[in-house]
Design a protein around this motif. Structure first.
Motif, PDB file in Angstrom:
ATOM      1  N   TYR A   1      -0.300  -6.094  -4.124  1.00 48.14           N
ATOM      2  CA  TYR A   1      -1.302  -5.094  -3.761  1.00 48.14           C
ATOM      3  C   TYR A   1      -2.177  -4.740  -4.960  1.00 48.14           C
ATOM      4  CZ  TYR A   1      -3.343  -0.888  -1.713  1.00 48.14           C
ATOM      5  OH  TYR A   1      -4.230   0.051  -1.231  1.00 48.14           O
TER       6      TYR A   1
ATOM      7  N   LYS B   1       0.832  -1.206   0.000  1.00 48.81           N
ATOM      8  CA  LYS B   1       0.000   0.000   0.000  1.00 48.81           C
ATOM      9  C   LYS B   1       0.865   1.254   0.000  1.00 48.81           C
ATOM     10  CE  LYS B   1      -3.891   2.080   2.490  1.00 48.81           C
ATOM     11  NZ  LYS B   1      -4.838   1.928   3.632  1.00 48.81           N
TER      12      LYS B   1
ATOM     13  N   GLY C   1      -6.284  -3.774  -3.541  1.00 44.73           N
ATOM     14  CA  GLY C   1      -6.270  -3.104  -2.243  1.00 44.73           C
ATOM     15  C   GLY C   1      -7.078  -3.812  -1.182  1.00 44.73           C
TER      16      GLY C   1
END
Length: 306
Positions: free
Chosen positions: A289, A162, A294
């Motif tokens: 990711y 992230k 996400g």
């Protein structure tokens, strides 16, 4: 002193400066190698007059009251939100530290914190926001990157992925789970629609396939110049064009009677080589990711290496 402090909030720059900024937006989409640096700066251009007053006030040794110090150091903290090139933060931090040298010792820690000490890195040139890549990076090719990530995304670090998603500027132009920019396509379902090879090819060579939906347009003017940007809307007399991916709501108006022709730009607004600052482990974290959209509960984070 109080009048000058008031100017920190209310002073306005000369209108001619804004004309210069508008002309500078033409550079953003013409050369993606440095265009996003310009975009980031123009999205939050620092108010020159206010910066000037803040710098002058940093030299003042007398005339201060607790209320004036509160207003001054609060402005200093808020000024770190602006973008003024790579030296801007360091310049403001010099003024901040100079002003702090005049406060009483018993108030130093308080005003140091109030003025944003925690936001500034040790070098004073960058904000301590997200942790950037540690590298060492390399000029990744699709084959080399695919060899690293293919069938090798076990035990990846979601939080680090992230952070890297933000540090490599993906979040500035793309939406994921409702957060981020709107210049590029939504990446929430990226892993469900594309293979790792597809993702890497689009990232490393963004100019090879430019979607019509997100492509820029070249507006060829009657005077021989041209303007590059994304056509957002138009009416009978005017084109409304977005040129800054970090501030897509700022639209430039181009009179249709000044335009002799339009053509699609063959340069993607996406910066090539965004992953070149990553080492192999960081590339794996970022790819995991992206593939997860996400989502920490995505299956990519459920696999465990034997």
């Amino acid at each position: 002193m109080s009048k000058t402090i008031a100017l920190l909030k209310d002073a306005k720059d000369d209108s001619s400066d804004q004309e210069t900024f508008t002309e500078s937006t033409d550079l953003i989409m013409r050369n993606p190698q440095y265009g996003l640096d310009i975009a980031a700066m123009l999205a939050k251009t620092p108010p020159g007059q206010q910066v000037y007053y803040a710098t002058v006030l940093s030299e003042a040794k007398t005339g201060w009251t607790p209320d004036l110090y509160e207003k001054y150091f609060n402005w200093i903290r808020s000024s770190f939100d602006y973008k003024g090139g790579r030296s801007y933060v360091g310049f403001i931090d010099v003024a901040r530290r100079r002003a702090l040298s005049h406060v009483s010792k018993d108030k130093f820690d308080y005003y140091n914190t109030l003025s944003g000490d925690s936001l500034v890195s040790g070098g004073g040139n960058d904000l301590a926001d997200v942790e950037g890549p540690k590298g060492p990076g390399r000029q990744w090719t699709v084959d080399e990157a695919l060899a690293v990530v293919k069938d090798s995304l076990d035990n990846r670090n979601f939080e680090r992925g992230k952070q890297l998603y933000a540090a490599t500027l993906c979040i500035s132009c793309h939406t994921m789970n409702g957060e981020g920019g709107i210049v590029g396509p939504d990446l929430t379902q990226l892993g469900n629609r594309f293979t790792p090879k597809d993702i890497l090819e689009a990232t490393i060579h963004p100019n090879e396939v430019v979607s019509d939906q997100y492509a820029a347009t070249v507006f060829e003017l009657n005077n021989g110049n041209s303007i590059v940007g994304r056509l957002i809307k138009e009416d009978q007399e005017t084109y409304f064009v977005s040129q800054n991916p970090f501030a897509p709501q700022d639209l430039r108006e181009i009179a249709k009677n000044e335009v002799k022709g339009l053509k699609a730009s063959d340069v993607s607004v996406m910066l090539p080589g965004l992953i070149n600052s990553l080492n192999p482990e960081e590339l794996k974290d970022l790819m995991a990711y992206l593939i997860s959209g996400g989502n920490k509960e995505n299956k990519v984070y459920k696999s465990v290496a034997p």
